[in-house]
Enzyme design. Sequence first.
Site: not given
Length: 272
Positions: A173, A175
């Site tokens: 992921t 961020f």
Amino acid sequence: MTKIAIQGVHGCFHEQAARLFYGNQIEVCECLSFEDLFLSLEQQKANGAVMAIENTVAGGLLPNYSLLHKYGCPIKGEVFLRIQQNLMALPGQRIEDIREVHSHYMAIAQTREFFKQYPHIRLVESEDTAKSAADIAIRGLKHTGAIASGLAAELFGLEVLQASIETHKQNYTRFLILDEHIDVPEKDRDKSSICFTLPHKKGSLSQVLSIFTYYDLNLTKIQSLPIPGREWQYFFYVDLKFEDYGHYREAINAVKPLLENITVMGEYKSYC
């Protein structure tokens, strides 16, 4: 101590990402939603924020692009975190003892293949991975497991029964770091996030992309979202990587006459 807003509760992947960027000496401001995260910045409840924007398995978090545009918080950095899902329970429990496993629906989706070998375990959706782990610790729930981060197991005193149970191991992921207190020196900037709209005419996007190519900019992400009230017209969110900051600025100036408007959401140092 720097106070950082995260979506989720203590021990979640957002906190892991925050620690990866800021270090362990932070205080987290837990937010129930991504909009609450932006409001915590607006109301000065936090100094900065860390927000997920895309995942290699699930794709982009489209509502978060809209929130970036709505609140205008400057992007000052990014981190990539490998999402490693772990099965955990109270110390002394075995997988054979577990009857239910609780976690966020996405964590369950990412680990369903693992649980096929344990048909006696019922998978139960919850609002948050780390909260599922915290509930087990606080309530002393036996025969119950959670899927969460290694940080959650450490913080809540749970035992990891099986690490890295996610189906796709290359699960990362990205961020974004939203922190107006960070000053990124110009010499360190090699990435930019911009948002623009185009006139509704043939070839308008290809013209813009051709200019980015001419100035040797690498387009690493493009995401479009409809403009409310304007049929078939879109906001374009674009990430650009560059080696020469001067060439990048020249490219931005060159495309401006082709655009209806443009917003530079952040210029920062890329994570990789």
